[in-house]
Design an enzyme around this catalytic site. Structure first.
Site, short mmCIF file in Angstrom:
data_model
loop_
_atom_site.label_atom_id
_atom_site.label_comp_id
_atom_site.label_asym_id
_atom_site.label_seq_id
_atom_site.Cartn_x
_atom_site.Cartn_y
_atom_site.Cartn_z
N ASP A 1 62.56 26.00 64.38
CA ASP A 1 61.31 26.18 65.14
C ASP A 1 60.30 26.95 64.29
O ASP A 1 59.16 27.15 64.71
CB ASP A 1 61.56 26.85 66.50
CG ASP A 1 62.13 28.25 66.40
OD1 ASP A 1 62.53 28.65 65.29
OD2 ASP A 1 62.20 28.93 67.45
N SER A 2 60.69 27.31 63.05
CA SER A 2 59.71 27.82 62.08
C SER A 2 58.62 26.77 61.85
O SER A 2 57.59 27.08 61.26
CB SER A 2 60.39 28.18 60.75
OG SER A 2 61.21 27.12 60.29
N ASP B 1 66.71 23.39 66.25
CA ASP B 1 66.53 24.64 66.98
C ASP B 1 66.17 24.41 68.44
O ASP B 1 65.34 23.54 68.75
CB ASP B 1 65.38 25.45 66.35
CG ASP B 1 65.87 26.60 65.49
OD1 ASP B 1 67.04 26.99 65.62
OD2 ASP B 1 65.07 27.09 64.68
N LYS C 1 70.76 25.06 67.54
CA LYS C 1 70.83 26.49 67.22
C LYS C 1 70.02 27.26 68.25
O LYS C 1 68.95 26.81 68.66
CB LYS C 1 70.28 26.76 65.81
CG LYS C 1 70.23 28.25 65.45
CD LYS C 1 70.03 28.47 63.98
CE LYS C 1 68.60 28.38 63.50
NZ LYS C 1 67.66 29.31 64.15
N GLU D 1 69.04 31.55 69.55
CA GLU D 1 69.02 32.96 69.14
C GLU D 1 69.61 33.86 70.21
O GLU D 1 69.43 33.61 71.41
CB GLU D 1 67.56 33.39 68.87
CG GLU D 1 66.92 32.58 67.75
CD GLU D 1 65.46 33.00 67.50
OE1 GLU D 1 64.98 33.98 68.11
OE2 GLU D 1 64.81 32.33 66.68
N GLU E 1 70.14 36.75 60.13
CA GLU E 1 68.80 36.84 59.52
C GLU E 1 68.33 38.29 59.47
O GLU E 1 68.42 39.03 60.46
CB GLU E 1 67.78 36.00 60.32
CG GLU E 1 66.37 36.15 59.75
CD GLU E 1 65.37 35.13 60.26
OE1 GLU E 1 65.74 34.27 61.10
OE2 GLU E 1 64.21 35.18 59.80
O1 KIV Z 1 63.45 28.30 62.31
C1 KIV Z 1 63.97 28.51 61.22
O2 KIV Z 1 63.56 28.01 60.17
C2 KIV Z 1 65.14 29.40 61.19
C3 KIV Z 1 65.66 29.82 59.86
C4 KIV Z 1 64.75 30.70 59.15
C5 KIV Z 1 67.03 30.37 59.97
O3 KIV Z 1 65.63 29.76 62.21
#
Ligand code: KIV
Length: 295
Positions: A48-49, A87, A117, A119, A186
């Site tokens: 989600d970056s 994510d 993924k 958090e 992280e």
């Molecule tokens: O969203 C993302 O790119 C991440 C990584 C930095 C682990 O969660």
């Protein structure tokens, strides 16, 4: 394992047992996904970056399940070997386990995700267990968790004090116990990341967490040096594509203005009466010579 064998959840578990370091990079589109997959990376993270890297926002909080499903599909339409993790964005797994399972299912069905993924630590065990129970593998993510941007006061290193470090160790064990098959660490001290990696059976993948993790992840644009203004301590630049791209575009501008581009080799011609058509452009996006002749 054959070099071209697809990377699976059991294969990643074996890599930890064998002491083979796991490599993970982000990708959000087909062009990068194809390059990353061909280069031999184990896991692509559709992170989600993308809220920052693709959408230009200050953090990840505005990213939606629709966005993640769309970018997941862009990536999984071209990957052949990589394990692809998508994510779960902010608010897609916070309301209830049932809603989390539905959203994780969308990322698998619409986005082609092999795993999702999310958090959080002990507070997420119910949600992780519910998604795993729906046969969707879950990668955990603790430490600096970007979706906690306002609670953590920005992107801040976590777990520096004794109490915070103990809490993160408890979180890691809880995430494993809930059924996650791997865990991103992280922005935490390397000593703590090493200790957590040694305590867990599942592989840990670090970013800003030192060399004691079972694997490493970076945002691919950071590794390639595509943003000259972004160089945090945890990133190593393996290329300076920002300069390469800037120079290439500058040369294009010059050549268009001076008439050096396009030349005859980049141009189409009318069919010569009775003669064969010589040029055979690829036709990937643009017209083939046949299209041009009939246009
Ligand atoms: O969203 C993302 O790119 C991440 C990584 C930095 C682990 O969660």
């Amino acid at each position: 394992m054959r070099a071209d064998a697809p990377i699976t959840v059991p294969a990643l578990r074996r890599m930890k047992r064998n002491g083979t370091k796991i490599t993970m990079l982000t990708a959000y589109d087909a062009t990068f996904a194809r390059l990353v997959d061909r280069a031999g990376i184990d896991i692509i993270l559709v992170g989600d970056s993308l809220g920052m890297v693709m959408q230009g926002k200050a953090n990840t909080l505005a990213v939606s399940v629709d966005h993640m499903a769309y970018h997941g599909a862009c990536v999984t339409s071209v990957t052949k070997r990589c394990h692809v993790v998508v994510d779960m964005p902010f608010m897609s797994y916070h309301v209830s386990p049932a809603e989390a399972v539905r959203n994780a299912g969308r990322l698998v069905q619409e986005g082609g995700a092999h795993a999702v993924k999310l958090e959080g630590g002990a507070e997420r065990v119910e949600v992780i267990a519910a998604i795993v129970n729906a046969q969707i593998p879950v990668m955990g993510h603790i430490g600096l968790t970007p979706q906690s941007y306002h609670v953590q006061g920005g992107f801040k290193i976590q777990g520096r004090g004794d109490a915070a470090a103990e809490r993160l160790m408890r979180d890691a064990l809880a995430v494993q116990e809930a059924g996650a098959y791997s865990l991103v660490l992280e922005g935490i001290p390397k000593e703590l990341a090493t200790k957590i990696s040694e305590a867990l059976d599942i592989p840990t993948i670090g970013i800003g967490a030192g060399d004691g993790c079972d694997g490493q992840v970076l945002v691919v644009q950071d590794l390639l040096g595509m943003d000259p203004d972004f160089q945090p301590k945890f990133v190593k630049r393996y290329a300076d594509l920002g300069s390469v791209i800037n120079d290439a575009i500058g040369t294009f501008i010059d050549e268009v203005r001076t008439g050096a581009f396009p030349q005859d080799e980049h141009s189409f011609h009318r069919k010569r009466r009775g003669g064969p058509v010589k040029e055979a452009p690829s036709g990937k996006y643009g017209p083939t010579d046949t299209d041009a002749a009939t246009a």
